[in-house]
Design an enzyme around this catalytic site. Structure first.
Site, PDB file in Angstrom:
ATOM      1  N   PRO A  18      -3.743  26.109 -42.324  1.00 20.71           N
ATOM      2  CG  PRO A  18      -5.240  27.271 -40.921  1.00 20.71           C
ATOM      3  CD  PRO A  18      -4.991  25.960 -41.584  1.00 20.71           C
ATOM      4  CG  ASP A  23      -2.243 -36.301 -26.728  1.00 18.29           C
ATOM      5  OD1 ASP A  23      -2.205 -37.026 -27.813  1.00 18.29           O
ATOM      6  OD2 ASP A  23      -1.249 -35.984 -26.328  1.00 18.29           O
ATOM      7  CE  LYS A  61       0.410 -41.521 -26.185  1.00 12.86           C
ATOM      8  NZ  LYS A  61       1.657 -41.118 -25.819  1.00 12.86           N
ATOM      9  N   GLY A 115      -1.566 -31.643 -25.807  1.00 15.33           N
ATOM     10  CA  GLY A 115      -1.566 -30.658 -24.581  1.00 15.33           C
ATOM     11  C   GLY A 115      -0.423 -30.083 -24.181  1.00 15.33           C
ATOM     12  N   GLY A 116      -0.437 -28.990 -23.691  1.00 17.26           N
ATOM     13  CA  GLY A 116       0.941 -28.221 -23.351  1.00 17.26           C
ATOM     14  C   GLY A 116       1.692 -28.088 -24.574  1.00 17.26           C
ATOM     15  CG  ASP A 117       6.535 -27.575 -25.779  1.00 14.42           C
ATOM     16  OD1 ASP A 117       6.434 -26.678 -26.474  1.00 14.42           O
ATOM     17  OD2 ASP A 117       7.032 -28.708 -25.767  1.00 14.42           O
ATOM     18  CB  VAL A 161       7.124 -30.336 -21.904  1.00 14.78           C
ATOM     19  CG1 VAL A 161       7.246 -30.456 -20.399  1.00 14.78           C
ATOM     20  CG2 VAL A 161       7.925 -29.070 -22.153  1.00 14.78           C
ATOM     21  CB  THR A 189       4.957 -26.526 -20.890  1.00 16.05           C
ATOM     22  OG1 THR A 189       4.621 -28.039 -20.260  1.00 16.05           O
ATOM     23  CG2 THR A 189       5.656 -25.882 -19.814  1.00 16.05           C
ATOM     24  CG  MET A 226       1.802 -37.368 -16.526  1.00 15.69           C
ATOM     25  SD  MET A 226       2.495 -38.246 -17.659  1.00 15.69           S
ATOM     26  CE  MET A 226       4.060 -37.629 -17.999  1.00 15.69           C
ATOM     27  N   GLY A 263      -5.297 -26.718 -14.332  1.00 11.82           N
ATOM     28  CA  GLY A 263      -4.892 -25.350 -14.704  1.00 11.82           C
ATOM     29  C   GLY A 263      -5.296 -24.543 -15.834  1.00 11.82           C
TER      30      GLY A 263
HETATM   31  N1  SAH Z   1       2.974 -31.928 -22.924  1.00 14.44           N
HETATM   32  C1  SAH Z   1       2.222 -31.658 -21.794  1.00 14.44           C
HETATM   33  C2  SAH Z   1       2.479 -32.596 -20.518  1.00 14.44           C
HETATM   34  C3  SAH Z   1       1.911 -33.887 -20.904  1.00 14.44           C
HETATM   35  S1  SAH Z   1       1.980 -34.846 -19.465  1.00 14.44           S
HETATM   36  C4  SAH Z   1       2.563 -30.298 -21.263  1.00 14.44           C
HETATM   37  O1  SAH Z   1       3.619 -29.551 -21.884  1.00 14.44           O
HETATM   38  O2  SAH Z   1       1.837 -29.397 -20.368  1.00 14.44           O
HETATM   39  C5  SAH Z   1       0.162 -34.858 -18.747  1.00 14.44           C
HETATM   40  C6  SAH Z   1       0.266 -33.786 -17.546  1.00 14.44           C
HETATM   41  O3  SAH Z   1       0.506 -32.699 -17.511  1.00 14.44           O
HETATM   42  C7  SAH Z   1      -0.557 -34.121 -16.314  1.00 14.44           C
HETATM   43  O4  SAH Z   1      -0.589 -35.419 -15.852  1.00 14.44           O
HETATM   44  C8  SAH Z   1      -0.439 -32.845 -15.448  1.00 14.44           C
HETATM   45  O5  SAH Z   1       0.228 -33.155 -14.777  1.00 14.44           O
HETATM   46  C9  SAH Z   1      -0.073 -31.789 -16.522  1.00 14.44           C
HETATM   47  N2  SAH Z   1      -0.949 -31.234 -17.030  1.00 14.44           N
HETATM   48  C10 SAH Z   1      -1.400 -30.924 -18.428  1.00 14.44           C
HETATM   49  N3  SAH Z   1      -2.123 -29.852 -18.675  1.00 14.44           N
HETATM   50  C11 SAH Z   1      -2.798 -29.586 -17.372  1.00 14.44           C
HETATM   51  C12 SAH Z   1      -3.578 -28.535 -16.840  1.00 14.44           C
HETATM   52  N4  SAH Z   1      -4.414 -28.013 -17.406  1.00 14.44           N
HETATM   53  N5  SAH Z   1      -3.683 -28.378 -15.555  1.00 14.44           N
HETATM   54  C13 SAH Z   1      -2.791 -28.886 -14.626  1.00 14.44           C
HETATM   55  N6  SAH Z   1      -1.933 -29.975 -15.065  1.00 14.44           N
HETATM   56  C14 SAH Z   1      -1.751 -30.363 -16.567  1.00 14.44           C
END
Ligand code: SAH
Length: 512
Positions: free
Chosen positions: A45, A253, A275, A306-308, A311, A336, A388, A417
């Site tokens: 409708p 790593d 590493k 780890g991270g980027d 970096v 990172t 580091m 972290g």
């Molecule tokens: N490529 C990585 C860094 C490698 S150097 C990035 O972009 O994060 C390794 C350092 O990164 C560690 O000694 C610490 O200072 C830092 N890191 C990496 N992971 C971490 C985490 N979960 N908590 C705190 N510091 C961290």
């Protein structure tokens, strides 16, 4: 057990489909039908505003009024989406009497066809059905697939559709054709398409392959440099997840968390290449050699960091090596540590009132400490994120104070972290090493120095509240001296250092 549904994809282009109902649900169904090129005829409708628009632009037809069987005359399919159970049932019964497939929305027992949950990448469609009994499960699976399949599959489907005849002509034999496709899809083409090869370049690439590489070249190995983020698997990007799902070999790593590794394809081999701070289980040359060896065997290698990867991750060196040896590569960035630790500690890295710039610094060894421009790091109104640094805190404080940094500059040390065992320790530069030792801060930990670090006390939301030194009297002399020179506290929620006591009461935290 009831028999499963028969899956089919219907070609509804230029075919009339009756939709009974003119509300929001009907509108969604009509939209999907228009997308498939069907000719929707809406019986109701009244119409929603959007349905009105479609009517005015000639995209749909309208049967005004209430349902009667005559509406079915032109229909190939019928969907009932009214809020009247009697109308819905009579639509289903009338359609069934005429052998027209019918779907009553959300009523599995009144459906002779179901609409599946769909994942779409261009022409490629994946339809998921639980048989009508558990649509939430189908939706859940769809969400999982959405994260696994990247957009380039649509481009790939279009390319293969365009080149279908050429491929058939080149490989008339089905067995050979199948082999060709297997190698083609395992080879570099999907990666090239992800890197935005345009349609004509992709056509040329495939035609060249058909013309020159008889029957099919061996798949070329490749390396994907992937950032795994700081630990929380929720911080892995969709591209990283896809790479982990396609990997034959993962070189990772020690910093990469077990939870992230668990996301990878089950039968990918995982090789830890060490590493982490202070423990180098494999030299950089050995890592290069491993990447090369596996890529040359035609494998898809993921180099997971780890991270980027760019970096403080030596990602650049690894790519230079791969380039020199003619190995194809991709880079997938990760979150990172500075970005993740700041977020999970409630510390905005920049802030209009406190910090206009951010510096990522490493304080790894004597060499890096000696080459740092301490004068510029000691400048106010910036945030330092020190990677580091756990082993060098004494020298770091010394250098910064000598270069003129304020002794009461706030710091936050973020250990682990984003992980369930995250700890945040706050204080002032003057007592940084002592406070860190007191709490036995371990690697991985990131040091955030700058006025913004003070915000952790007010803005923390993940894991335990920030810790300060629990027995302040040990360093009370320094603190009394520093406190007397301290500017007024701009963040009233924080009790003045060092009275903040060590507390491990979880905030309303999100744990994973
Ligand atoms: N490529 C990585 C860094 C490698 S150097 C990035 O972009 O994060 C390794 C350092 O990164 C560690 O000694 C610490 O200072 C830092 N890191 C990496 N992971 C971490 C985490 N979960 N908590 C705190 N510091 C961290």
């Amino acid at each position: 057990m009831t028999a499963p549904l028969f899956p089919l994809f219907a070609d509804l282009r230029d075919r009339t489909v009756l939709v009974v109902g003119g509300g929001a649900v009907a509108e969604r169904k009509v939209e999907a039908l228009l997308h498939a090129g069907a000719l929707p005829m809406v019986g109701s409708p009244e119409l929603t505003e959007t349905l009105q628009d479609w009517l005015e632009s000639g995209r749909i037809r309208w049967l005004a009024g209430t349902f009667h069987t005559g509406w079915l005359d032109e229909a190939w399919l019928v969907i009932a989406a009214t809020d009247d159970a009697t109308v819905n049932r009579s639509v289903y019964e009338a359609a069934t009497a005429r052998r027209i497939l019918a779907n009553v929305v959300d009523q599995a027992e009144l459906c002779s066809f179901h609409s599946p949950a769909v994942v779409q990448r261009g022409l490629l469609q994946i339809a998921i059905s639980s048989g009508g009994g558990a649509p939430m499960l189908a939706r859940h699976v769809r969400r999982q697939l959405e994260t696994l399949l990247d957009d380039s599959l649509g481009t790939l489907a279009a390319l293969l559709t365009r080149q279908r005849e050429a491929i058939r002509a080149r490989f008339p034999d089905l067995g050979l054709r199948r082999r060709f496709f297997e190698k083609l899809l395992a080879g570099p083409l999907p990666r090239l398409l992800r890197q935005q090869l345009d349609a004509s370049q992709a056509d040329a690439w495939l035609q060249d392959l058909l013309a020159n590489h008889a029957p099919v070249a061996a798949p070329a190995g490749s390396v994907v440099l992937v950032g795994a983020g700081p630990g929380d698997p929720g911080l892995v990007t969709l591209n990283a997840l896809r790479a982990l799902n396609e990997a034959d070999v993962i070189l990772h790593d020690r910093l990469v968390s077990a939870e992230v590794l668990r996301l990878a394809r089950r039968d990918a081999s995982r090789i830890e290449v060490g590493k982490s701070a202070g423990r180098h289980s494999m030299s950089q040359d050995q890592i290069h050699a491993l990447m090369l060896e596996h890529a040359r065997q035609g494998k898809r290698v993921v180099r997971l960091k780890g991270g980027d990867p760019f970096v403080f991750g030596r990602g650049g060196e690894e790519l230079e090596f791969l380039r020199a040896h003619g190995i194809a590569f991709e880079v997938i960035p990760g979150i990172t540590a500075a970005v993740a630790c700041a977020a999970y500690a409630g510390i905005p890295l920049t802030h209009r009132e406190h910090a206009q710039s951010l510096r990522l610094v490493t304080a790894h060894c004597q060499d890096s400490l000696d080459t740092i421009d301490w004068q510029s790091l000691a400048q106010p109104r910036q945030t330092l994120a020190v990677y580091m640094g756990v082993a060098s805190l004494d020298r770091l404080r010394e250098h910064l104070l000598l270069a003129g940094a304020a002794p009461d500059l706030p710091f936050a040390l973020v250990e682990n972290g984003s992980r369930p065992q995250q700890r945040v320790i706050t204080g002032m530069l003057a007592t940084l090493p002592e406070v860190a030792r007191h709490h036995q801060v371990q690697s991985p930990a990131l040091l955030i120095l700058g006025e913004v670090a003070r915000l952790a006390d007010a803005l923390h939301w993940f894991g335990s509240a920030p810790l300060a030194r629990s027995r302040p009297h040990n360093i009370s002399t320094t603190c009394a001296h520093l406190n007397s020179r301290r500017p007024p506290d701009p963040f009233p929620r924080r009790t003045a250092w060092p009275s903040t006591t060590a507390s491990s009461t979880p905030s309303a935290a999100r744990q994973w």
